[in-house]
Design a protein around this motif. Structure first.
Motif, short mmCIF file in Angstrom:
data_model
loop_
_atom_site.label_atom_id
_atom_site.label_comp_id
_atom_site.label_asym_id
_atom_site.label_seq_id
_atom_site.Cartn_x
_atom_site.Cartn_y
_atom_site.Cartn_z
N SER A 229 37.20 41.35 32.89
CA SER A 229 36.69 40.60 34.04
C SER A 229 35.52 39.71 33.64
CB SER A 229 36.25 41.57 35.14
OG SER A 229 35.66 40.87 36.21
N ILE A 230 34.65 40.21 32.79
CA ILE A 230 33.51 39.42 32.33
C ILE A 230 33.99 38.24 31.49
CG2 ILE A 230 31.52 39.46 30.76
CD1 ILE A 230 31.05 42.37 31.70
N ILE A 231 34.95 38.49 30.63
CA ILE A 231 35.51 37.42 29.79
C ILE A 231 36.22 36.38 30.65
CG2 ILE A 231 37.23 36.92 28.02
CD1 ILE A 231 36.56 39.74 26.86
N ASP A 232 37.01 36.83 31.60
CA ASP A 232 37.78 35.91 32.45
C ASP A 232 36.89 35.04 33.32
OD1 ASP A 232 40.12 36.89 31.39
OD2 ASP A 232 40.55 38.23 33.08
N SER A 233 35.68 35.54 33.66
CA SER A 233 34.80 34.77 34.54
C SER A 233 34.08 33.64 33.81
CB SER A 233 33.76 35.69 35.18
OG SER A 233 32.93 36.29 34.20
N SER A 234 34.20 33.60 32.49
CA SER A 234 33.59 32.53 31.70
C SER A 234 34.55 31.35 31.54
CB SER A 234 33.24 33.06 30.30
OG SER A 234 33.06 32.00 29.37
N PRO A 235 34.06 30.13 31.74
CA PRO A 235 34.93 28.96 31.50
C PRO A 235 35.46 28.91 30.07
CG PRO A 235 32.93 28.32 32.66
CD PRO A 235 32.73 29.74 32.23
N LEU A 236 34.70 29.47 29.13
CA LEU A 236 35.11 29.49 27.73
C LEU A 236 35.92 30.74 27.37
CD1 LEU A 236 31.85 28.18 26.01
CD2 LEU A 236 33.92 26.90 26.53
#
Length: 249
Positions: free
Chosen positions: A204-211
């Protein structure tokens, strides 16, 4: 070196993030003083720093005990001549539940402890930094005004409270040449337990980043060292966003 001849105090220096920040500071030439409650963890971090050629000292300090913190910082200043950087990386007791399900006493106690330790350690460092007319106070976590994640319980609320405290310190200490900066993180995935139950939270943390990336402990350390250095002298009274764009504080 960015921090040559600087003195840094790291509360929670035996923890994963504390160790990463301490290692980054030492690698840039700082003399680091690690404070915490678990000698074995502090010694492990100090040993790694020394093995890499850095300078590190440890002390068992309860950062909820104002007298103990004051005595420790006084000893650091007596030994090193001053304190240039202070950061409190003691983790808040997180209750990851819907707010409606959290017992009021537990909610208030956890946030109260987080604010208390931050107030105590910052007061101790500021007392010496005001005399020097210089210093850097770093905070960790930050305030994410665009938070849309349910189930964070007391965690983001506590970080918002600490960020409010940081803003007030900024107003009061800026006239003395003291910089105050928060590292806005959005979650450091390589500190999470490596168990299947945490996979969704990490993703979830990774997916919330544009990168589609998440900050690591190494990222925290390198940015902290830069911000605390003279090269970061224009950064103060603000948050530095190291969340790969996941947060919008």
């Amino acid at each position: 070196m960015l921090l040559e001849n600087k003195t840094a105090v790291i509360y929670g220096g035996g923890g994963s993030i504390g160790g990463a920040v301490a290692g980054a500071f030492a690698a840039e030439g700082a003399r680091v003083f690690l404070a915490g409650r678990t000698p074995a963890k502090l010694d492990a971090v100090a040993d790694r720093i020394r093995a890499a050629g850095g300078q590190a000292e440890t002390a068992v300090v309860d950062a909820l005990d104002a007298s103990a913190v004051d005595d420790h910082i006084d000893a650091v200043v007596e030994k090193s001549g001053g304190v240039d950087i202070s950061i409190n990386l003691i983790t808040q007791e997180g209750i990851f539940q819907p707010l409606a399900d959290i017992a009021t006493a537990g909610f208030v106690e956890a946030i109260g402890k987080a604010l208390t330790t931050q107030l105590i350690t910052t007061k101790a460092a500021a007392r010496h930094m005001v005399k020097q007319e210089s210093g850097v106070l770093l905070f960790f976590g930050g305030s994410d005004a665009a938070n849309t994640s349910p189930g964070l319980g007391n965690v983001q609320v506590g970080m918002d409270a600490v960020e409010s405290l940081r803003r007030q310190w900024a107003v009061e200490l800026a006239p003395h040449g003291i910089r105050t900066v928060t590292l806005l993180t959005g979650g450091i995935v390589d500190t999470f337990p490596d168990i299947p139950e945490m996979d969704a939270a990490k993703q979830s943390i990774i997916d919330s980043s544009p990168l589609k990336r998440a900050a690591t402990m190494a990222d925290v350390g390198s940015v902290a060292a830069f911000v605390a250095s003279e090269q970061g002298r224009s950064i103060t009274s603000t948050q530095v966003n190291i969340s790969f764009g996941a947060c919008n504080g």
